[in-house]
Design an enzyme around this catalytic site. Structure first.
Site, PDB file in Angstrom:
ATOM      1  N   TYR A   1      -1.390  -0.675  10.607  1.00  0.00           N
ATOM      2  CA  TYR A   1      -1.533  -0.999   9.176  1.00  0.00           C
ATOM      3  C   TYR A   1      -0.305  -0.520   8.405  1.00  0.00           C
ATOM      4  O   TYR A   1       0.313  -1.294   7.660  1.00  0.00           O
ATOM      5  CB  TYR A   1      -2.803  -0.351   8.620  1.00  0.00           C
ATOM      6  CG  TYR A   1      -3.019  -0.594   7.133  1.00  0.00           C
ATOM      7  CD1 TYR A   1      -3.592  -1.775   6.678  1.00  0.00           C
ATOM      8  CD2 TYR A   1      -2.654   0.357   6.187  1.00  0.00           C
ATOM      9  CE1 TYR A   1      -3.800  -2.005   5.319  1.00  0.00           C
ATOM     10  CE2 TYR A   1      -2.852   0.141   4.830  1.00  0.00           C
ATOM     11  CZ  TYR A   1      -3.434  -1.046   4.396  1.00  0.00           C
ATOM     12  OH  TYR A   1      -3.628  -1.271   3.051  1.00  0.00           O
TER      13      TYR A   1
ATOM     14  N   SER B   1       0.864  -1.189   0.000  1.00  0.00           N
ATOM     15  CA  SER B   1       0.000   0.000   0.000  1.00  0.00           C
ATOM     16  C   SER B   1       0.892   1.227   0.000  1.00  0.00           C
ATOM     17  O   SER B   1       2.053   1.158   0.430  1.00  0.00           O
ATOM     18  CB  SER B   1      -0.846  -0.033   1.273  1.00  0.00           C
ATOM     19  OG  SER B   1      -1.329   1.252   1.588  1.00  0.00           O
TER      20      SER B   1
HETATM   21  N1  LIG Z   1      -8.672  -0.632  -1.208  1.00  0.00           N
HETATM   22  C1  LIG Z   1      -7.651   0.167  -1.366  1.00  0.00           C
HETATM   23  O1  LIG Z   1      -7.827   1.336  -1.738  1.00  0.00           O
HETATM   24  C2  LIG Z   1      -6.245  -0.325  -1.123  1.00  0.00           C
HETATM   25  C3  LIG Z   1      -5.181   0.559  -1.344  1.00  0.00           C
HETATM   26  C4  LIG Z   1      -3.882   0.095  -1.167  1.00  0.00           C
HETATM   27  C5  LIG Z   1      -3.647  -1.234  -0.796  1.00  0.00           C
HETATM   28  N2  LIG Z   1      -4.712  -2.060  -0.573  1.00  0.00           N
HETATM   29  C6  LIG Z   1      -4.401  -3.461  -0.229  1.00  0.00           C
HETATM   30  O2  LIG Z   1      -5.060  -4.303  -1.178  1.00  0.00           O
HETATM   31  C7  LIG Z   1      -5.401  -5.564  -0.581  1.00  0.00           C
HETATM   32  C8  LIG Z   1      -6.887  -5.846  -0.782  1.00  0.00           C
HETATM   33  O3  LIG Z   1      -7.612  -4.823  -0.136  1.00  0.00           O
HETATM   34  P1  LIG Z   1      -9.170  -4.627  -0.339  1.00  0.00           P
HETATM   35  O4  LIG Z   1      -9.372  -3.184  -0.464  1.00  0.00           O
HETATM   36  O5  LIG Z   1      -9.677  -5.575  -1.365  1.00  0.00           O
HETATM   37  O6  LIG Z   1      -9.668  -5.051   1.132  1.00  0.00           O
HETATM   38  P2  LIG Z   1     -11.062  -5.648   1.631  1.00  0.00           P
HETATM   39  O7  LIG Z   1     -12.170  -5.302   0.725  1.00  0.00           O
HETATM   40  O8  LIG Z   1     -11.168  -5.251   3.072  1.00  0.00           O
HETATM   41  O9  LIG Z   1     -10.790  -7.222   1.543  1.00  0.00           O
HETATM   42  C9  LIG Z   1      -9.860  -7.804   2.403  1.00  0.00           C
HETATM   43  C10 LIG Z   1      -9.875  -9.297   2.209  1.00  0.00           C
HETATM   44  O10 LIG Z   1      -8.992  -9.886   3.195  1.00  0.00           O
HETATM   45  C11 LIG Z   1      -9.698 -10.901   3.889  1.00  0.00           C
HETATM   46  N3  LIG Z   1      -9.190 -11.016   5.249  1.00  0.00           N
HETATM   47  C12 LIG Z   1      -9.141 -10.050   6.196  1.00  0.00           C
HETATM   48  N4  LIG Z   1      -8.656 -10.557   7.334  1.00  0.00           N
HETATM   49  C13 LIG Z   1      -8.402 -11.879   7.095  1.00  0.00           C
HETATM   50  C14 LIG Z   1      -7.903 -12.933   7.885  1.00  0.00           C
HETATM   51  N5  LIG Z   1      -7.571 -12.755   9.174  1.00  0.00           N
HETATM   52  N6  LIG Z   1      -7.766 -14.161   7.325  1.00  0.00           N
HETATM   53  C15 LIG Z   1      -8.124 -14.356   6.029  1.00  0.00           C
HETATM   54  N7  LIG Z   1      -8.581 -13.383   5.223  1.00  0.00           N
HETATM   55  C16 LIG Z   1      -8.734 -12.166   5.759  1.00  0.00           C
HETATM   56  C17 LIG Z   1     -11.175 -10.477   3.842  1.00  0.00           C
HETATM   57  O11 LIG Z   1     -12.032 -11.604   3.930  1.00  0.00           O
HETATM   58  P3  LIG Z   1     -12.780 -12.120   5.239  1.00  0.00           P
HETATM   59  O12 LIG Z   1     -13.286 -10.921   5.975  1.00  0.00           O
HETATM   60  O13 LIG Z   1     -13.839 -13.003   4.672  1.00  0.00           O
HETATM   61  O14 LIG Z   1     -11.740 -12.877   6.016  1.00  0.00           O
HETATM   62  C18 LIG Z   1     -11.248  -9.910   2.420  1.00  0.00           C
HETATM   63  O15 LIG Z   1     -11.454 -10.950   1.495  1.00  0.00           O
HETATM   64  C19 LIG Z   1      -4.996  -5.436   0.883  1.00  0.00           C
HETATM   65  O16 LIG Z   1      -3.733  -6.023   1.084  1.00  0.00           O
HETATM   66  C20 LIG Z   1      -4.918  -3.936   1.115  1.00  0.00           C
HETATM   67  O17 LIG Z   1      -4.055  -3.604   2.165  1.00  0.00           O
HETATM   68  C21 LIG Z   1      -5.993  -1.640  -0.726  1.00  0.00           C
END
Ligand SMILES: NC(=O)c1ccc[n+]([C@@H]2O[C@H](COP(=O)([O-])OP(=O)(O)OC[C@H]3O[C@@H](n4cnc5c(N)ncnc54)[C@H](OP(=O)(O)O)[C@@H]3O)[C@@H](O)[C@H]2O)c1
Length: 244
Positions: free
Chosen positions: A156, A143
């Site tokens: 985070y 990120s």
């Molecule tokens: N969205 C953004 O703007 C953004 C920007 C920069 C980087 N990122 C990175 O991109 C990646 C995806 O983010 P996203 O935005 O798609 O997040 P999200 O919508 O919150 O999805 C997160 C995923 O991780 C799973 N998860 C969370 N805790 C877990 C655990 N303890 N064990 C297994 N699975 C777990 C959740 O599923 P369950 O709840 O079903 O476990 C969900 O499938 C992350 O690494 C995030 O840091 C996101």
């Protein structure tokens, strides 16, 4: 993309957001897809979408902090789909965005455990298979918050900085083995995590997760076979690819 069809791709945190978009994108590219997350029902819905692309999908509901379940998922995927070729460490917890001095201890431990130790556990589980074959790709999802100082982004930001350190050390340790490790910063995406981090933002102006999957497919494929120990921003990669 050459080098993806028929290969086994494992993606953590694939019940929604980027992980779900990656599962469908890899399925469309002909990969055999294994996914995990805690929410089994949501995983099943993603698996259906993957199967609709014509791909096979192996799912297991688990918490990436659980070493035994992570190992069982990897072994199960290997038996059902074949040797793991690509692992995407995508699962992540946002945790409280507060100053470090005020951080709740349990939430600190949980965020680091999911975002950092989870990626260590999955990597440790796939590596024997990848090293035996002399071929493999690990992609760690970071990120913009990884670049310090990121004030009041709590555990985070620290976890993503540490995840990048893990990625670079692992890439160096695996040099010459055929196993590559790279970092991807996907940038802002219209997901639950983004909405939680920026509750007042209009989501209409934010990219869909499906729009940033290209760099992951490229890094997993043959074109990137010499690339390891590098950090990619999805938007910069896409710009470079589209410029003549
Ligand atoms: N969205 C953004 O703007 C953004 C920007 C920069 C980087 N990122 C990175 O991109 C990646 C995806 O983010 P996203 O935005 O798609 O997040 P999200 O919508 O919150 O999805 C997160 C995923 O991780 C799973 N998860 C969370 N805790 C877990 C655990 N303890 N064990 C297994 N699975 C777990 C959740 O599923 P369950 O709840 O079903 O476990 C969900 O499938 C992350 O690494 C995030 O840091 C996101």
């Amino acid at each position: 993309m050459q080098g993806i069809a028929g290969r086994t791709i494992l993606i953590t945190g694939a019940s929604r957001g980027l992980g779900a978009a990656l599962a469908v994108a890899f399925g469309r590219a002909g990969a055999r897809v294994a996914i995990c997350a805690r929410d089994g029902q949501a995983l099943d819905a993603v698996a259906e979408a993957v199967v609709e692309t014509g791909a096979v999908c192996y799912t297991r509901a688990l918490d990436v902090r659980d070493e035994g379940k992570v190992e069982a998922w990897v072994r199960g995927a290997e038996q059902a789909l074949g040797t793991p070729a690509v692992l995407v460490n995508n699962a992540s917890a946002l945790g409280p965005r507060v100053a470090i001095a005020e951080h709740d201890v349990a939430a600190w431990r949980e965020t680091l455990d999911v975002n950092l130790t989870g990626a260590f556990l999955t990597s440790r589980a796939v590596l024997p298979f990848m090293l035996h074959r002399g071929d493999g790709v690990i992609l760690n999802v970071s990120s913009g918050a990884a670049a310090p100082p990121r004030v009041e982004w709590g555990a985070y930001a620290v976890s993503k900085h540490a995840l990048e350190g893990l990625s670079l050390n692992l890439a160096a340790e695996l040099a010459g083995t055929g196993v590559r490790v790279n970092i991807v910063d996907p940038g802002a995406m219209r997901t639950e995590m983004r909405a939680a981090a920026y509750p007042t933002e209009d989501p209409a102006g934010v990219k869909l997760a499906a729009e940033v999957t290209g760099v992951f497919l490229w890094l997993a494929g043959d074109e990137a076979r010499e690339v390891t120990g590098q950090r990619f921003r999805a938007d910069e990669w896409a710009e470079r690819r589209s410029s003549p």
